[in-house]
Write a protein that holds these residues in place. Structure first.
Motif, PDB file in Angstrom:
ATOM      1  N   ALA A   1       0.253  -8.315  -0.054  1.00 43.30           N
ATOM      2  CA  ALA A   1       0.037  -9.731   0.216  1.00 43.30           C
ATOM      3  C   ALA A   1      -0.012  -9.977   1.719  1.00 43.30           C
ATOM      4  O   ALA A   1       0.236  -9.070   2.528  1.00 43.30           O
ATOM      5  N   ALA A   2      -0.332 -11.206   2.097  1.00 45.58           N
ATOM      6  CA  ALA A   2      -0.344 -11.567   3.512  1.00 45.58           C
ATOM      7  C   ALA A   2       1.011 -11.248   4.137  1.00 45.58           C
ATOM      8  O   ALA A   2       2.064 -11.533   3.555  1.00 45.58           O
ATOM      9  N   GLY A   3       0.973 -10.627   5.311  1.00 46.34           N
ATOM     10  CA  GLY A   3       2.207 -10.289   6.009  1.00 46.34           C
ATOM     11  C   GLY A   3       2.871  -9.018   5.532  1.00 46.34           C
ATOM     12  O   GLY A   3       3.953  -8.665   6.006  1.00 46.34           O
ATOM     13  N   GLN A   4       2.209  -8.294   4.603  1.00 44.88           N
ATOM     14  CA  GLN A   4       2.802  -7.073   4.059  1.00 44.88           C
ATOM     15  C   GLN A   4       1.999  -5.836   4.448  1.00 44.88           C
ATOM     16  O   GLN A   4       0.838  -5.922   4.857  1.00 44.88           O
ATOM     17  N   MET A   5       2.631  -4.678   4.266  1.00 39.33           N
ATOM     18  CA  MET A   5       1.985  -3.395   4.475  1.00 39.33           C
ATOM     19  C   MET A   5       2.565  -2.401   3.473  1.00 39.33           C
ATOM     20  O   MET A   5       3.623  -2.641   2.895  1.00 39.33           O
ATOM     21  N   ARG A   6       1.861  -1.278   3.277  1.00 37.41           N
ATOM     22  CA  ARG A   6       2.419  -0.219   2.437  1.00 37.41           C
ATOM     23  C   ARG A   6       3.574   0.454   3.175  1.00 37.41           C
ATOM     24  O   ARG A   6       3.534   0.651   4.381  1.00 37.41           O
ATOM     25  N   ALA A   7       4.589   0.820   2.400  1.00 36.85           N
ATOM     26  CA  ALA A   7       5.767   1.469   2.983  1.00 36.85           C
ATOM     27  C   ALA A   7       5.458   2.874   3.477  1.00 36.85           C
ATOM     28  O   ALA A   7       6.311   3.508   4.097  1.00 36.85           O
ATOM     29  N   ALA A   8       4.245   3.371   3.236  1.00 34.30           N
ATOM     30  CA  ALA A   8       3.853   4.693   3.728  1.00 34.30           C
ATOM     31  C   ALA A   8       4.013   4.797   5.240  1.00 34.30           C
ATOM     32  O   ALA A   8       4.191   5.892   5.773  1.00 34.30           O
TER      33      ALA A   8
END
Length: 349
Positions: free
Chosen positions: A19-26
């Protein structure tokens, strides 16, 4: 959809998009080991910044870009390391970008690989990454900005620069040569020397945005790992995700349910978290479409049940379990309500 109507497909997205403001934890791959080697406590640091330590074991989890940026700045101060983000990235590799890396590796040439990076990174990794390629025929620039206000985020910028360079070098078989890079950070002269050594190119600090400059002739470099099948399959999937990313709230929730049901992880709390919403906000937005979360679960259960019974040899009790029914009899009653037939009659029909 009947079996003869398609050649190959998935039941739905394998994961919800960030979602907006998020990224993958990778992006935190290797963080734990690196911090521990510096004498730090990675799980405590994560918790201090509102991040669940469990994300270290799930690269496809979605986490806050702002919290990660703040955590990297904290680590920079904690370890007295003004280049923490760069040093962390030097222990990582291009596979952090997951499926985006896969489609870039399968591209026919570097131009197509960069186009895939620009098109799909905001979809599959973080919507806050906004990239563009500028090609004037002599020099080319891959530019990017972060859409969200992350506050002071030099360390996250350092990490992003190194990872994108790693990707370009990886897909080109180490033939990619940057002429220069630029970013907004203002390192000291001593730090600048180390940055140039780590990145392997000249650095232009205090720039208005991030960019990698290189000869435009490199865009025509053929990719040794090119694979038309992988390029079209993974690219097609990411393309569908890209369309899905622009879909309305109901479609996004519906797609989450479709992917989560077979995994046994379907819950409104998880759905809301994946979409960056509170449960109450998700419920209110679904209500705007005259829907409840339970309606979407019921709808997707029916569609998946039809697929499993008609197109696979999966035993009926396993179908019931996959769809979240504790007992086969409960599934049987629901299926008859949907279709007027028992699961066995539908399969034989």
């Amino acid at each position: 959809m009947e079996e003869q109507d398609f050649f190959f497909g998935l039941e739905g997205p394998l994961e919800a998009v960030p979602a907006a403001g998020q990224m993958r934890a990778a992006n935190l791959r290797g963080f734990s080991n690196y911090v521990r080697a510096r004498g730090g406590a990675p799980r405590r640091i994560l918790a201090q910044h509102g991040l669940d330590p469990m994300v270290l074991a799930d690269p496809d989890a979605h986490i806050s870009c702002q919290q990660v940026a703040a955590m990297f700045e904290y680590c920079s101060l904690l370890f007295d390391d003004p280049l923490f983000g760069l040093h962390l990235a030097a222990t990582q590799d291009a596979d952090i970008f997951g499926s985006v890396t896969a489609v870039c590796r399968a591209a026919p040439d570097l131009r197509a690989a960069i186009a895939s990076l620009i098109r799909y990174l905001p979809v599959a990794h973080s919507p806050e990454a906004q990239l563009e390629l500028v090609d004037d025929g002599g020099m080319a620039e891959l530019r990017w900005v972060v859409g969200a206000d992350l506050g002071f985020n030099d360390q996250a910028n350092y990490q992003a620069m190194m990872l994108i360079l790693l990707l370009l070098r990886t897909v080109s078989g180490q033939r990619f040569r940057a002429a220069w890079v630029q970013f907004s950070a203002d390192p000291s002269p001593r730090e600048l020397i180390e940055i140039e050594a780590l990145l392997g190119t000249a650095v232009r600090p205090r720039a208005p945005g991030s960019a990698i400059g290189f000869s435009a002739t490199l865009l025509d470099l053929p990719i040794a790992t090119a694979n038309r099948l992988t390029y079209r399959l993974v690219g097609g999937y990411l393309g569908r995700l890209r369309l899905f990313n622009h879909a309305d709230m109901a479609e996004r929730a519906r797609s989450y349910v479709r992917g989560a049901l077979p995994a046994g992880t379907c819950a409104i709390e998880r759905c809301a978290d994946r979409m960056g919403l509170s449960v109450r906000t998700l419920q209110s937005r679904l209500a705007a479409h005259d829907l409840h979360f339970s309606d979407l679960v019921e709808e997707q259960r029916e569609q998946l049940a039809r697929i499993y019974l008609r197109q696979t040899p999966m035993p009926i009790d396993e179908v019931a379990e996959r769809l979240g029914y504790a007992e086969q009899t409960s599934f049987g009653r629901a299926f008859k309500r949907w279709t007027g037939q028992t699961p066995r009659q539908f399969r034989q029909g």
